[in-house]
Design an enzyme around this catalytic site. Structure first.
Site, PDB file in Angstrom:
ATOM      1  N   GLU A  56     -44.415  28.937 -12.869  1.00 11.47           N
ATOM      2  CA  GLU A  56     -45.494  28.233 -12.187  1.00 11.47           C
ATOM      3  C   GLU A  56     -45.617  28.681 -10.732  1.00 11.47           C
ATOM      4  OE1 GLU A  56     -43.348  24.944 -14.604  1.00 11.47           O
ATOM      5  OE2 GLU A  56     -42.939  26.999 -13.928  1.00 11.47           O
ATOM      6  N   CYS A  79     -40.517  21.542 -14.083  1.00 14.85           N
ATOM      7  CA  CYS A  79     -39.311  20.813 -13.693  1.00 14.85           C
ATOM      8  C   CYS A  79     -39.594  19.913 -12.499  1.00 14.85           C
ATOM      9  CB  CYS A  79     -38.177  21.778 -13.383  1.00 14.85           C
ATOM     10  SG  CYS A  79     -38.516  22.910 -12.009  1.00 14.85           S
ATOM     11  N   SER A 172     -19.831  51.395 -45.192  1.00 17.74           N
ATOM     12  CA  SER A 172     -21.071  50.614 -45.074  1.00 17.74           C
ATOM     13  C   SER A 172     -22.147  51.338 -44.273  1.00 17.74           C
ATOM     14  CB  SER A 172     -20.774  49.273 -44.396  1.00 17.74           C
ATOM     15  OG  SER A 172     -20.286  49.472 -43.079  1.00 17.74           O
ATOM     16  N   LEU A 208     -20.634  46.471 -30.094  1.00 21.97           N
ATOM     17  CA  LEU A 208     -21.375  45.211 -29.979  1.00 21.97           C
ATOM     18  C   LEU A 208     -22.290  45.178 -28.761  1.00 21.97           C
ATOM     19  CD1 LEU A 208     -19.123  42.223 -31.103  1.00 21.97           C
ATOM     20  CD2 LEU A 208     -20.668  43.654 -32.444  1.00 21.97           C
ATOM     21  N   ARG A 211     -27.988  49.193 -27.734  1.00 20.80           N
ATOM     22  CA  ARG A 211     -28.139  50.611 -27.402  1.00 20.80           C
ATOM     23  C   ARG A 211     -29.439  51.211 -27.917  1.00 20.80           C
ATOM     24  NH1 ARG A 211     -23.545  49.703 -29.712  1.00 20.80           N
ATOM     25  NH2 ARG A 211     -24.046  50.867 -31.594  1.00 20.80           N
ATOM     26  N   GLU A 294     -22.583  39.161 -36.123  1.00 18.70           N
ATOM     27  CA  GLU A 294     -22.524  40.312 -37.030  1.00 18.70           C
ATOM     28  C   GLU A 294     -21.074  40.438 -37.467  1.00 18.70           C
ATOM     29  OE1 GLU A 294     -24.293  43.954 -35.841  1.00 18.70           O
ATOM     30  OE2 GLU A 294     -25.929  42.996 -34.728  1.00 18.70           O
ATOM     31  N   LEU A 299     -15.720  35.868 -42.345  1.00 19.08           N
ATOM     32  CA  LEU A 299     -16.211  35.078 -41.225  1.00 19.08           C
ATOM     33  C   LEU A 299     -17.614  34.551 -41.519  1.00 19.08           C
ATOM     34  CD1 LEU A 299     -15.905  33.882 -38.468  1.00 19.08           C
ATOM     35  CD2 LEU A 299     -16.512  36.093 -37.453  1.00 19.08           C
TER      36      LEU A 299
END
Length: 363
Positions: A56, A79, A172, A208, A211, A294, A299
């Site tokens: 704003e 706000c 994979s 992780l 890129r 990922e 997990l």
């Protein structure tokens, strides 16, 4: 309240502006604003990063004196509290705008309704709810943290058409094509944190990082490592900006990781596991809005079982690898379909040669 076509067009532009901050505003929400007078846009702005002017304020600066008597469109309630910057509601009042249209109320307990009340008390007409669903989706992680105290966790996985993420020998790379992998990096880039497990580190040693697409800010890298076994040479530990979550109190290893600029957090639960729901709370306390997970099937299964997954981002490749291969989720056997986890499909589209499915567990 019935909104005009011009109202919709102006808010759509404000939402477009807000998306420019998709990767940079954390822990703040993504917000855009447009100032319109006599049917013409006289000022625009979007919030870039925490500590810098809000949308704003930038739009008002661009509008100058033209803001007096104008309508301000903003994707989130202005706000009314002092944070790193002064209240936007006060800036709108000082500029003399006649009307404010906010897509949604701010879920922040410090704000919720306060900005609207302050504007109305100053005699400014305020309308809310225009394109609210779009605004909420844009800030789904911020809303989650403000209302639930924990971030929005999006679990990403790539699988063959028969639901396999890797061959039985662990191979994979690559199930999906380059376009899907690049698209996955876009989702990484918008997240505040990227999460994985020690099994993935052993198998793939991932960086992780973002890129494949431009990115101004690298997300925090979070590793779940119950026994604190991560080798100091692991790629995701390099360059700092990493958090290792463990269930053991190994002060020597923690000190070695600290020398690399890596923080260790101790969150144990029974059976030597990491307390995953408590981790979500911890990340929320650290101002993390969106988590991009990922990981491997163990997990992945744990995150699902313990109610940590809010959304699934699944890339499906047009290939079949057979039964003797690794699956998506390590979950207990069901004896009836009535207990299966049901999903709501939010988006299905082609990305290169692959299919991208965005789905959420049904309540």
């Amino acid at each position: 309240m019935t909104f005009s076509a011009a109202d919709h067009a102006s808010m759509a532009r404000a939402l477009q502006l807000a998306r420019y901050g998709l990767e940079t505003t954390t822990p703040n929400p993504r917000v855009g604003s447009v100032i319109v007078k006599d049917g013409r846009i006289v000022g625009e702005g979007w919030h870039r990063r925490a500590g810098e002017p809000h949308a704003e304020v930038l739009a008002l600066q661009a509008a100058g004196e033209s803001a007096r008597g104008a309508t301000a469109y903003v994707t989130l309630e202005p706000c009314a509290h002092h944070g790193r910057t002064p209240p936007c509601a006060e800036a709108l009042i000082a500029a003399g705008v006649a009307r404010v249209v906010a897509a949604m109320e701010d879920p922040n307990p410090l704000v919720v309704g306060g900005g609207i009340a302050r504007l109305q008390a100053a005699g400014i007409a305020v309308d809310t709810g225009l394109m609210a669903d779009e605004a909420r989706e844009l800030n789904i992680g911020f809303v989650s943290r403000m209302t639930r105290g924990r971030p929005w966790l999006r679990l990403k996985a790539a699988a063959s058409l028969d639901g396999k993420t890797a061959l039985n020998n662990g191979v994979s790379q690559w199930i999906t094509g380059e376009a899907a992998r690049r698209d996955g990096h876009r989702w990484r880039a918008r997240a505040c944190a990227v999460l994985t497990g020690i099994g993935t580190v052993r198998e793939d040693d991932p960086q992780l990082t973002v890129r494949a697409v431009p990115c101004e800010r690298q997300p925090l890298r979070v590793l779940i490592d119950a026994r604190l076994e991560v080798p100091l040479s692991a790629k995701l530990l390099q360059g700092g900006n990493s958090l290792v979550v463990t269930a053991v109190d190994n002060q020597q290893k923690a000190a070695e990781l600290a020398e690399l600029g890596v923080e260790v957090v101790h969150l144990p639960k029974s059976q030597g596991k990491v307390d995953l729901p408590e981790l979500m709370w911890e990340l929320g306390r650290r101002g993390i809005n969106e988590v991009h997970a990922e990981a491997g099937l163990k997990l992945n299964g744990s995150l699902l079982r313990e109610g940590c997954v809010d959304e699934l981002l699944l890339y499906v490749a047009p290939m079949i690898v057979g039964d003797v291969a690794q699956g998506l989720f390590n979950l207990p056997e069901l004896t009836g379909l009535g207990t299966a986890m049901r999903l709501e499909l939010r988006d299905v589209r082609s990305v290169g040669e692959d299919l991208r499915v965005l789905a959420r567990p049904k309540a």
